[in-house]
Scaffold this active site. Structure first.
Site, PDB file in Angstrom:
ATOM      1  N   HIS A  88       9.367  -4.273 -25.479  1.00  0.00           N
ATOM      2  CA  HIS A  88       8.515  -3.914 -26.623  1.00  0.00           C
ATOM      3  C   HIS A  88       8.008  -2.477 -26.533  1.00  0.00           C
ATOM      4  O   HIS A  88       8.019  -1.753 -27.531  1.00  0.00           O
ATOM      5  CB  HIS A  88       7.310  -4.858 -26.716  1.00  0.00           C
ATOM      6  CG  HIS A  88       7.673  -6.305 -26.774  1.00  0.00           C
ATOM      7  ND1 HIS A  88       8.307  -6.867 -27.855  1.00  0.00           N
ATOM      8  CD2 HIS A  88       7.513  -7.303 -25.862  1.00  0.00           C
ATOM      9  CE1 HIS A  88       8.520  -8.157 -27.626  1.00  0.00           C
ATOM     10  NE2 HIS A  88       8.051  -8.441 -26.427  1.00  0.00           N
ATOM     11  N   ASP A 134       1.256  -2.722 -16.791  1.00  0.00           N
ATOM     12  CA  ASP A 134       0.194  -2.397 -17.760  1.00  0.00           C
ATOM     13  C   ASP A 134      -0.339  -3.688 -18.356  1.00  0.00           C
ATOM     14  O   ASP A 134      -0.722  -3.748 -19.535  1.00  0.00           O
ATOM     15  CB  ASP A 134       0.705  -1.451 -18.841  1.00  0.00           C
ATOM     16  CG  ASP A 134      -0.411  -0.825 -19.677  1.00  0.00           C
ATOM     17  OD1 ASP A 134      -1.579  -0.876 -19.235  1.00  0.00           O
ATOM     18  OD2 ASP A 134      -0.125  -0.320 -20.779  1.00  0.00           O
TER      19      ASP A 134
END
Length: 399
Positions: free
Chosen positions: A265, A288
């Site tokens: 993504h 992340d």
């Protein structure tokens, strides 16, 4: 305690080795080899050659990998939470979040904090300093902010973004008590280039990120000591034929490592392959991850901002920006292999490269004598079977 893992397909930055074994004592790898040589390291008659020993009666544990992949423990430079827990919410929440990532192969982590008021950051840096002292699997803290560009703020509260005034920089360094390992900074901010030099002198790895800097200014940041790029391509200008931006500057500087969120993504797989090709040996796969990693879709917070997670993709309620990920590093490894990255290169991006960024390449990142006995056994589909850190099994590892 002695740990022996044998009959494995070893894969790390040094390459692949069949029928590999290692032995460790007190959490440190003391011997490696191939074949049946591991048997000479079994000193306790109660330790089975094919099963975990009964540790109530023996200090020797022997694990048969049954031909599975054996990689070093993964190292995450950039993670904000997991398992429904966020790092800003105290020690118990941090440990619960880390438990999720550890079960997926991450044996060492930085604790990343999003932008918040300075007083809050000072408090949380102190919490992480205490945890770093008590938990050797925590490597320290990463400040992703507050010295970021409002124009590239991503999922950061714009009200918390400030300039890196010298007094504030020193206050954050002092609050960490030597455990601030990494900071993300936008070099175009007033005082930023001076702050980079101060932070580097304090032993902090400086990353360029959440920035509107062009290529030339990014190069100046690298000259000043910045050695990392925060989630390359995200929250920065991309590659334009008349404005190459920070990505090209990082490709051309062999001193610089590039964080990459490989979740399908954040960066298109074709672009992810380009990063590996243009910066060989300098890609650090990161998660992340926010609180929803390893948890269900739903409503969450990143700092003070509302986030909705739908089909595993986290986005701000206000504006729809991607808000971290729901990634674990084993998933990133699988995706890397799927897009054609050689296993040894993909594993290095999870292990030896992040270790080197932190100046810890002598302790972590490969399955070699003298390194920590951090290891992950994976099946042939790159799914985690078991995880070890400092020579001990991590409970709850994905099976």
């Amino acid at each position: 305690m002695t740990l022996i893992i044998h009959s494995a397909q070893k894969v790390d930055a040094d390459g692949q080795v069949d029928d590999f074994w290692f032995a460790s004592e007190a959490g440190i790898i003391t011997a490696t080899g191939t074949g049946t040589g591991w048997r000479t390291n079994v000193t306790d008659s109660n330790a089975s050659a094919d099963n975990t020993a009964d540790t109530s009666d023996t200090d020797t544990t022997v694990i048969d990998a049954h031909g599975g992949w054996l990689a070093p423990g993964f190292i995450d430079l950039h993670v904000h939470g997991g398992g429904g827990h966020a790092f800003e919410n105290g020690t118990d929440e941090i440990l619960a979040a880390l438990g999720t990532h550890r079960s997926h192969g991450t044996t060492r982590s930085l604790i990343s904090l999003v932008s918040n008021p300075v007083d809050d950051l000072v408090h949380n840096l102190g919490v992480i300093a205490d945890l770093t002292a008590s938990d050797p699997l925590v490597l320290g803290s990463h400040l992703e902010g507050p010295f970021l560009s409002i124009g590239k703020k991503g999922a950061h509260d714009p009200d918390a973004l400030i300039e890196p005034a010298p007094a504030i920089v020193e206050r954050l360094i002092d609050a960490s008590r030597g455990t601030l390992r990494q900071i993300t900074i936008a070099p175009e901010l007033p005082n930023a280039l001076e702050a980079i030099e101060v932070l580097v002198e304090a032993g902090v790895v400086v990353a360029v990120g959440h920035t509107e800097a062009d290529a030339d200014l990014t190069r100046r940041a690298f000259t000043g000591g910045a050695r990392l790029v925060t989630h390359v391509f995200n929250a920065m200008n991309g590659i334009h034929h008349r404005a190459p931006g920070p990505v090209i500057a990082s490709f051309e500087d062999e001193r610089v490592t590039l964080e990459l969120v490989l979740d399908g993504h954040h960066v298109h797989p074709d672009v992810a392959k380009l990063v590996f090709e243009q910066a060989p040996g300098r890609v650090a796969l990161i998660t992340d991850a926010m609180a929803a990693a390893g948890a269900s879709d739903g409503h969450y917070l990143i700092g003070s901002l509302d986030v909705d997670v739908v089909d595993g993709v986290a986005r701000l309620v206000d504006g729809g920006s991607i808000a971290g990920s729901t990634l674990t590093l084993d998933h990133a490894l699988r995706l890397a292999v799927e897009i054609g990255i050689a296993p040894s290169i993909a594993v290095a991006a999870l292990t030896s490269t992040p270790a080197r960024v932190l100046g810890l390449g002598h302790r972590f990142g490969t399955l070699t004598v003298g390194h920590a006995a951090d290891a992950v056994i994976l099946d042939h589909g790159w799914n985690v079977r078991s995880v070890f850190a400092d020579g001990r099994a991590i409970a709850g590892a994905a099976a």
